[in-house]
Write a protein that holds these residues in place. Structure first.
Motif, mmCIF file in Angstrom:
data_model
loop_
_atom_site.group_PDB
_atom_site.id
_atom_site.type_symbol
_atom_site.label_atom_id
_atom_site.label_comp_id
_atom_site.label_asym_id
_atom_site.label_seq_id
_atom_site.Cartn_x
_atom_site.Cartn_y
_atom_site.Cartn_z
ATOM 1 N N UNK A 288 1.052 -1.271 -0.068
ATOM 2 C CA UNK A 288 -0.148 0.150 0.044
ATOM 3 C C UNK A 288 0.871 1.314 -0.028
ATOM 4 N N UNK A 289 1.764 1.297 0.756
ATOM 5 C CA UNK A 289 2.832 2.620 0.978
ATOM 6 C C UNK A 289 3.557 2.760 -0.323
ATOM 7 N N UNK A 290 3.891 1.513 -0.997
ATOM 8 C CA UNK A 290 4.591 1.479 -2.361
ATOM 9 C C UNK A 290 3.669 1.860 -3.679
ATOM 10 N N UNK A 291 2.385 1.962 -3.377
ATOM 11 C CA UNK A 291 1.577 1.850 -4.709
ATOM 12 C C UNK A 291 2.030 2.970 -5.604
ATOM 13 N N UNK A 292 1.890 2.729 -6.913
ATOM 14 C CA UNK A 292 2.206 3.608 -7.968
ATOM 15 C C UNK A 292 1.528 4.984 -8.144
#
Length: 841
Positions: A288-292
């Motif tokens: 979730x934190x690394x979603x583009x």
């Protein structure tokens, strides 16, 4: 059904078997059975009483927690199955139970009642489990082409295990034999479920890559490689829970360990399950934190919220509290929250097309209603007209309905065809655009061989048809790939040696950016390129591969609607890429053919220039006669012959040379060698000195030019003087008919081989009618149809049978060699010179 047919059979059998077991578990809960109110402990084979329901026959008879059932109906029992069979066949209101309590045997009369074991809590758990299975099955059928260990298949396995766990493990226990089978299945699902949970969130939406250090070495490097790339990492995840269960149960039975069980499994297994669930939540949070982009964050946020709502209470009430308080009464509360997990996934799938599942329920429903309306018009028209005709008595024939139906079909079928087209275009616009794109591409490939036009179609036109924000094409040019246009931070070019390029060439199909993340660890160029593509908003990489060769690849940006690219659109891109690759291949073949034609034209000009330097006829001083002919292996070559100026005018100087090299390179060297010979021949006083001077001019340390040469002087009175520098010995056919080799000089090194060398001259007196054959090694080395060289022996026989005239002798030798080769391309340049002295003895 088409998607279902492409799903692996083993996966389908697994899902079908699990679904049947779950259905039988629910059915078993609704079957009436004799009930004593006794609840067995986790190790059911010991028939140890865990508790008794108040008000039941067992409680009124005095059975207590901690008792052990030894006999039922005055028969010794050893398993729940035996108890079930005895209770099912017992006739009477009360059944004698033999109870072992504190080392003493007690016989108690237990009044049986009839009860169905299903409870509202179990029904809720069963509904949640089947909901899990339905969501997983829908994803599996919607993505049948998913990779063997891809998110869709792992998600289906995860949902199936959730169903087995909820329906089979969390059900009320009974004495029945099937109860043992179901509970065992539930226990197995409990062992595999946490690993599948963690496995899914480690690869969803893409496989996570972990870095333990900036530049790891030694153990850390091996560990990082194992976690990020090895398939055995997931094998280890799945192996730990059953190993923990096996060690716990074996230790309790063989070594006397005192273990606590929770709902049929050791507490250690539940603790490990809790650890896996927590790690899975952390992996999901990391994704979730690394979603583009915002859309992906909404997808992941919905799933994360639902999973937290469902899993955190389960961890609290099913793992933490029972293991700390030695009770599992709170397990029921854990099940209540679990329904949020499939609901979150279902919502994300429908709302955000999670897992790339294209939901067209609304369109399909409207499409069905529209086509059904057309069909209803058929039926209503037919029924109304038939009823009217019957009512009015217009037609009494029984064949009228059939004939009228055919008439209606004939009239309405054109109408249906006219309506069907607009309906398809309205509801399935993407498919219409796909067909249109394929038609345009086919036409473009049949009439265009321009690389620039192909690039324009694959970028601008494809963006318009598929409603893409942008498309950038990288085309192979030598050892690099060059972008067709600038786009954001995307590099202008990329080396063809990068891991990304090799992966695209090997995979050969559209790949999502997430599927290529692991390549960032292989080289910095790939890592920087993928980072730039992610920053620019790229979604897909589409390679254009034909005949195993990569011609270009497309970097595809997001859709203007911000939707994910569907499976049908991926198939369209695959088809477009395949035909685009064929277009680039055709364009390259056309360019190569054009260059080949230009080269052949240039070679023809070079051939004309080269043969203009070689005398067509050699006029020798009488009574000498000379004829020569040069046949290059290619259009031009390195063999030549010439008449050299001679400072001593009484003799005529002839040379026959063979430069090391063929085709254009050999021709260029031949011109240089000929000019060197002619320049030195003006000043040389004897053949040996001439060859020494030419050798000095040809020798270069950095780039040597080697020349095999036969130098002949035709002198008055029939004297033939010659020097050989790497050429084979000349043949002479005496007037009497025998063929022999002329003497070889003592020094005959090719020119240009060494910086300093010497050559000597041989003098031979010819008799009237003698015929001398001088030739290059291409003649004796000519290969026949079997690959064998002609050799000197057959050449002597051919020369012996040659006519006496020099022109005819040369033609005879050349003709035989061409016949000997069987029409095959010449292996080397061939030059033949015939010399005869026709003077008087």
């Amino acid at each position: 059904m088409l998607g279902l047919s492409r799903v692996p059979r083993r996966l389908l059998w697994f899902g079908l078997g699990a679904f049947l077991v779950a259905c039988l578990s629910v059915l078993d809960m609704f079957l009436p059975r004799p009930w004593d109110g006794v609840l067995l402990a986790a190790d059911r084979e010991l028939l140890l009483v865990k508790g008794v329901v108040p008000g039941t026959g067992g409680a009124l008879a005095g059975i207590k927690a901690g008792d052990r059932i030894v006999g039922v109906g005055r028969a010794i029992v050893r398993s729940p199955g035996e108890v079930a069979r005895l209770l099912a066949t017992w006739r009477g209101e009360k059944v004698p139970y033999l109870i072992l309590r504190d080392g003493k045997l007690l016989e108690l009369e237990v009044r049986l009642s009839t009860r169905r074991l299903s409870t509202p809590l179990f029904l809720y758990a069963a509904f949640t489990g089947f909901f899990f299975f339905a969501v997983g099955f829908f994803v599996l059928v919607s993505r049948p082409d998913d990779a063997p260990a891809g998110p869709a298949r792992v998600f289906f396995i995860l949902c199936t295990l959730f169903m087995l766990f909820l329906v089979c493990r969390l059900r009320p226990a009974s004495y029945g034999f099937f109860d043992g089978v179901v509970l065992t299945t539930g226990t197995l699902s409990l062992l595999a479920l946490p690993a599948a949970f963690l496995h899914f969130f480690l690869i969803f939406p893409r496989r996570q890559v972990f870095s333990f250090a900036t530049s790891p070495t030694g153990f850390l490097a091996d560990l990082q490689r194992f976690v990020n790339t090895s398939p055995h990492f997931f094998t280890l995840l799945y192996a730990l829970p059953p190993l923990t269960y096996a060690v716990s149960t074996a230790g309790s039975r063989l070594m006397g360990w005192k273990l606590r069980f929770l709902s049929g499994a050791p507490v250690a297994s539940w603790v490990l399950m809790g650890d896996y669930l927590v790690l899975g939540l952390l992996a999901l949070l990391r994704s979730l934190l690394r979603a583009e982009d915002a859309r992906q964050r909404r997808q992941m946020g919905t799933v994360f919220a639902g999973t937290v709502v469902g899993v955190v209470p389960f961890l609290l009430f099913a793992v933490v509290i029972p293991t700390m308080s030695d009770t599992e009464a709170s397990l029921a509360w854990a099940v209540l929250s679990f329904g949020a997990v499939p609901v979150a996934f279902a919502y994300a799938i429908v709302r955000f097309q999670l897992l790339d599942v294209r939901v067209v329920v609304r369109r399909s429903l409207l499409y069905t209603l529209t086509t059904a309306s057309v069909t209803a018009i058929y039926a209503l028209t037919l029924t109304a007209a038939n009823a009217l005709a019957r009512h009015q008595g217009l037609v009494q024939s029984r064949y009228f309905p059939v004939l009228f139906a055919l008439l209606v079909v004939a009239l309405f079928d054109p109408l249906r065809r006219r309506i069907q087209g607009p309906v398809d275009r309205f509801f399935f616009r993407d498919m219409v655009d796909a067909r249109k794109a394929l038609e345009e591409l086919s036409e473009a490939l049949t009439r265009e061989f321009s690389v620039a036009r192909l690039e324009d179609w694959l970028t601008r036109r494809l963006s318009e048809i598929m409603h893409l924000a942008w498309v950038v094409l990288y085309r192979v040019e030598g050892h690099r790939l060059v972008a067709s246009q600038r786009r954001g931070g995307l590099p202008v070019e990329l080396s063809s040696e990068r891991a990304l390029v090799r992966e695209l060439r090997d995979r050969g199909g559209p790949l999502r950016l997430a599927q290529l993340e692991g390549l960032s660890l292989l080289d910095e160029g790939t890592a920087s390129f993928l980072a730039a593509a992610r920053e620019a908003g790229a979604r897909l990489f589409v390679p254009l591969v034909a005949s195993g060769e990569l011609y270009a690849f497309l970097v595809v940006g997001p859709k203007l609607s911000d939707e994910e690219v569907s499976r049908e659109e991926l198939q369209l891109l695959r088809t477009v890429a395949n035909q685009g690759a064929v277009g680039f291949e055709n364009a390259r073949f056309l360019a190569e053919h054009t260059r080949q034609m230009e080269l052949e034209k240039e070679l023809d000009i070079a051939r004309q220039v080269q043969f203009s330097l070689i005398p067509e006829r050699i006029v020798a001083p009488a009574p000498w006669r000379v004829a020569a002919r040069c046949v290059p292996a290619y259009q031009v070559g390195g063999d030549f012959y010439d008449v050299l100026p001679n400072s001593r005018g009484e003799c005529q100087a002839l040379v026959l040379g063979d430069v090391a090299g063929k085709s254009v390179a050999g021709a260029m060297l031949m011109v240089a060698a000929r000019e060197a010979l002619r320049a030195e021949a003006m000043n040389a006083t004897d053949p040996a000195r001439l060859l020494s001077e030419v050798n000095r001019r040809l020798y270069r340390r950095e780039r040597r030019m080697v020349l095999a040469l036969a130098y002949l002087l035709l002198c008055p009175g029939g004297e033939l003087r010659y020097c050989l520098a790497g050429q084979p010995p000349p043949l002479v056919r005496r007037r009497r008919g025998e063929v022999e080799e002329l003497p070889m000089p003592a020094f005959r090194l090719p020119l240009g081989a060494l910086a300093e060398a010497q050559w000597d001259e041989v003098r031979v007196q010819l008799e009237p009618g003698d015929l001398v054959l001088v030739y290059s090694d291409g003649l004796s080395d000519a290969q026949g149809s079997d690959g064998q060289a002609l050799g000197l022996g057959p050449l002597r026989e051919v020369f012996a049978a040659a006519p006496s005239d020099v022109e005819e002798a040369v033609a005879h030798v050349i003709g035989f060699v061409q016949q000997f080769s069987g029409g095959r391309k010449a292996f080397d340049d061939i030059t033949v010179m015939a010399v005869s002295w026709e003077g008087k003895a």
